[in-house]
Design a protein around this motif. Structure first.
Motif, PDB file in Angstrom:
ATOM      1  N   PRO A  18       0.824  -1.200   0.000  1.00 26.13           N
ATOM      2  CA  PRO A  18       0.000   0.000   0.000  1.00 26.13           C
ATOM      3  C   PRO A  18       0.865   1.259   0.000  1.00 26.13           C
ATOM      4  O   PRO A  18       2.029   1.224   0.401  1.00 26.13           O
ATOM      5  CB  PRO A  18      -0.805  -0.095   1.292  1.00 26.13           C
ATOM      6  CG  PRO A  18      -0.455  -1.380   1.934  1.00 26.13           C
ATOM      7  CD  PRO A  18       0.651  -2.011   1.179  1.00 26.13           C
ATOM      8  N   LEU A  19       0.289   2.345  -0.436  1.00 28.54           N
ATOM      9  CA  LEU A  19       0.994   3.625  -0.512  1.00 28.54           C
ATOM     10  C   LEU A  19       1.592   3.986   0.851  1.00 28.54           C
ATOM     11  O   LEU A  19       0.910   3.982   1.869  1.00 28.54           O
ATOM     12  CB  LEU A  19       0.034   4.726  -0.964  1.00 28.54           C
ATOM     13  CG  LEU A  19       0.633   6.125  -1.104  1.00 28.54           C
ATOM     14  CD1 LEU A  19       1.661   6.144  -2.242  1.00 28.54           C
ATOM     15  CD2 LEU A  19      -0.454   7.140  -1.358  1.00 28.54           C
ATOM     16  N   ASN A  20       2.897   4.263   0.855  1.00 28.86           N
ATOM     17  CA  ASN A  20       3.626   4.775   2.012  1.00 28.86           C
ATOM     18  C   ASN A  20       4.246   6.082   1.523  1.00 28.86           C
ATOM     19  O   ASN A  20       5.341   6.071   0.963  1.00 28.86           O
ATOM     20  CB  ASN A  20       4.679   3.763   2.463  1.00 28.86           C
ATOM     21  CG  ASN A  20       5.413   4.195   3.712  1.00 28.86           C
ATOM     22  OD1 ASN A  20       5.140   5.251   4.264  1.00 28.86           O
ATOM     23  ND2 ASN A  20       6.354   3.382   4.145  1.00 28.86           N
ATOM     24  N   PRO A  21       3.539   7.203   1.701  1.00 30.49           N
ATOM     25  CA  PRO A  21       3.825   8.443   0.978  1.00 30.49           C
ATOM     26  C   PRO A  21       5.238   9.006   1.132  1.00 30.49           C
ATOM     27  O   PRO A  21       5.769   9.103   2.226  1.00 30.49           O
ATOM     28  CB  PRO A  21       2.815   9.435   1.550  1.00 30.49           C
ATOM     29  CG  PRO A  21       1.781   8.619   2.216  1.00 30.49           C
ATOM     30  CD  PRO A  21       2.449   7.356   2.647  1.00 30.49           C
ATOM     31  N   VAL A  22       5.812   9.377  -0.008  1.00 31.37           N
ATOM     32  CA  VAL A  22       7.019  10.199  -0.075  1.00 31.37           C
ATOM     33  C   VAL A  22       6.516  11.597  -0.389  1.00 31.37           C
ATOM     34  O   VAL A  22       5.791  11.788  -1.364  1.00 31.37           O
ATOM     35  CB  VAL A  22       7.974   9.714  -1.191  1.00 31.37           C
ATOM     36  CG1 VAL A  22       9.140  10.694  -1.349  1.00 31.37           C
ATOM     37  CG2 VAL A  22       8.470   8.315  -0.911  1.00 31.37           C
ATOM     38  N   LYS A  23       6.887  12.555   0.440  1.00 34.73           N
ATOM     39  CA  LYS A  23       6.371  13.921   0.267  1.00 34.73           C
ATOM     40  C   LYS A  23       7.480  14.892  -0.087  1.00 34.73           C
ATOM     41  O   LYS A  23       8.613  14.746   0.337  1.00 34.73           O
ATOM     42  CB  LYS A  23       5.678  14.390   1.537  1.00 34.73           C
ATOM     43  CG  LYS A  23       4.407  13.640   1.857  1.00 34.73           C
ATOM     44  CD  LYS A  23       3.727  14.230   3.058  1.00 34.73           C
ATOM     45  CE  LYS A  23       2.407  13.513   3.326  1.00 34.73           C
ATOM     46  NZ  LYS A  23       1.695  14.124   4.463  1.00 34.73           N
ATOM     47  N   ARG A  24       7.109  15.868  -0.908  1.00 35.62           N
ATOM     48  CA  ARG A  24       7.933  17.049  -1.178  1.00 35.62           C
ATOM     49  C   ARG A  24       7.055  18.222  -0.755  1.00 35.62           C
ATOM     50  O   ARG A  24       6.098  18.558  -1.450  1.00 35.62           O
ATOM     51  CB  ARG A  24       8.304  17.144  -2.650  1.00 35.62           C
ATOM     52  CG  ARG A  24       9.209  18.346  -2.937  1.00 35.62           C
ATOM     53  CD  ARG A  24       9.573  18.494  -4.399  1.00 35.62           C
ATOM     54  NE  ARG A  24      10.276  17.311  -4.897  1.00 35.62           N
ATOM     55  CZ  ARG A  24      10.026  16.743  -6.084  1.00 35.62           C
ATOM     56  NH1 ARG A  24       9.094  17.233  -6.875  1.00 35.62           N
ATOM     57  NH2 ARG A  24      10.715  15.696  -6.472  1.00 35.62           N
ATOM     58  N   GLY A  25       7.352  18.747   0.416  1.00 35.54           N
ATOM     59  CA  GLY A  25       6.462  19.755   0.998  1.00 35.54           C
ATOM     60  C   GLY A  25       5.164  19.070   1.389  1.00 35.54           C
ATOM     61  O   GLY A  25       5.170  18.067   2.094  1.00 35.54           O
ATOM     62  N   ASP A  26       4.051  19.596   0.893  1.00 34.59           N
ATOM     63  CA  ASP A  26       2.744  18.996   1.169  1.00 34.59           C
ATOM     64  C   ASP A  26       2.303  18.033   0.061  1.00 34.59           C
ATOM     65  O   ASP A  26       1.267  17.397   0.172  1.00 34.59           O
ATOM     66  CB  ASP A  26       1.677  20.093   1.335  1.00 34.59           C
ATOM     67  CG  ASP A  26       1.863  20.886   2.623  1.00 34.59           C
ATOM     68  OD1 ASP A  26       2.467  20.337   3.564  1.00 34.59           O
ATOM     69  OD2 ASP A  26       1.396  22.041   2.679  1.00 34.59           O
ATOM     70  N   GLU A  27       3.078  17.959  -1.008  1.00 34.30           N
ATOM     71  CA  GLU A  27       2.714  17.134  -2.168  1.00 34.30           C
ATOM     72  C   GLU A  27       3.255  15.704  -2.031  1.00 34.30           C
ATOM     73  O   GLU A  27       4.427  15.513  -1.712  1.00 34.30           O
ATOM     74  CB  GLU A  27       3.272  17.770  -3.442  1.00 34.30           C
ATOM     75  CG  GLU A  27       2.915  17.021  -4.698  1.00 34.30           C
ATOM     76  CD  GLU A  27       3.591  17.617  -5.929  1.00 34.30           C
ATOM     77  OE1 GLU A  27       3.240  17.164  -7.028  1.00 34.30           O
ATOM     78  OE2 GLU A  27       4.459  18.496  -5.798  1.00 34.30           O
ATOM     79  N   ILE A  28       2.396  14.717  -2.277  1.00 38.08           N
ATOM     80  CA  ILE A  28       2.829  13.321  -2.290  1.00 38.08           C
ATOM     81  C   ILE A  28       3.371  13.026  -3.687  1.00 38.08           C
ATOM     82  O   ILE A  28       2.647  13.165  -4.678  1.00 38.08           O
ATOM     83  CB  ILE A  28       1.675  12.363  -1.939  1.00 38.08           C
ATOM     84  CG1 ILE A  28       1.184  12.640  -0.518  1.00 38.08           C
ATOM     85  CG2 ILE A  28       2.130  10.910  -2.068  1.00 38.08           C
ATOM     86  CD1 ILE A  28      -0.050  11.855  -0.131  1.00 38.08           C
ATOM     87  N   ILE A  29       4.637  12.626  -3.771  1.00 35.54           N
ATOM     88  CA  ILE A  29       5.288  12.424  -5.078  1.00 35.54           C
ATOM     89  C   ILE A  29       5.643  10.963  -5.347  1.00 35.54           C
ATOM     90  O   ILE A  29       6.126  10.631  -6.425  1.00 35.54           O
ATOM     91  CB  ILE A  29       6.557  13.286  -5.198  1.00 35.54           C
ATOM     92  CG1 ILE A  29       7.569  12.911  -4.116  1.00 35.54           C
ATOM     93  CG2 ILE A  29       6.212  14.764  -5.153  1.00 35.54           C
ATOM     94  CD1 ILE A  29       8.965  13.450  -4.361  1.00 35.54           C
ATOM     95  N   GLY A  30       5.419  10.091  -4.359  1.00 37.47           N
ATOM     96  CA  GLY A  30       5.775   8.689  -4.551  1.00 37.47           C
ATOM     97  C   GLY A  30       5.507   7.859  -3.324  1.00 37.47           C
ATOM     98  O   GLY A  30       4.718   8.252  -2.454  1.00 37.47           O
TER      99      GLY A  30
END
Length: 115
Positions: free
Chosen positions: A26-38
């Motif tokens: 399942p998605l385990n978010p990588v964030k750049r600021g507030d944006e999920i990028i991966g």
């Protein structure tokens, strides 16, 4: 979320029925600021959405907004003379070899492969 879980259930049933060797994280978010990028993989490595890669243990993986999915890149021999022969996995080639137990330089006939 219910739709995602339903899709995961269908995928897991179809994977079992087809003998494929795949899994979904399942998605385990990588964030750049507030944006999920991966998403992060099982080793904690980040991967961007829409990326694809091959792992050292012969899996082909991809990252999407649902998470990371990985499948084996090789077939497994299942129908051969197991009394006379043995299957050996070659990590470099990401493939099984079926050879005689007494003499590994002689290959054996395989009647069926799965995966």
């Amino acid at each position: 979320m219910k739709t995602f879980l339903a899709c995961l259930l269908v995928l897991s049933v179809s994977v079992t029925a087809s003998n494929a060797s795949c899994y979904v994280l399942p998605l385990n978010p990588v964030k750049r600021g507030d944006e999920i990028i991966g998403s992060y993989d099982m080793k904690g490595e980040p991967h961007e959405f829409n990326s694809q890669w091959k792992t050292e243990d012969c899996l082909e993986c991809s990252c999407s907004k649902f998470g990371i999915s990985c499948c084996t890149t090789y077939a497994r021999p299942v129908n051969f003379d197991e009394e006379k022969c043995v299957s050996i996995f070659n990590n470099t080639a990401c493939a099984y070899e079926v050879v005689e137990k007494a003499d590994h330089s002689k290959t054996c006939e395989v009647h069926e492969w799965v995966g």
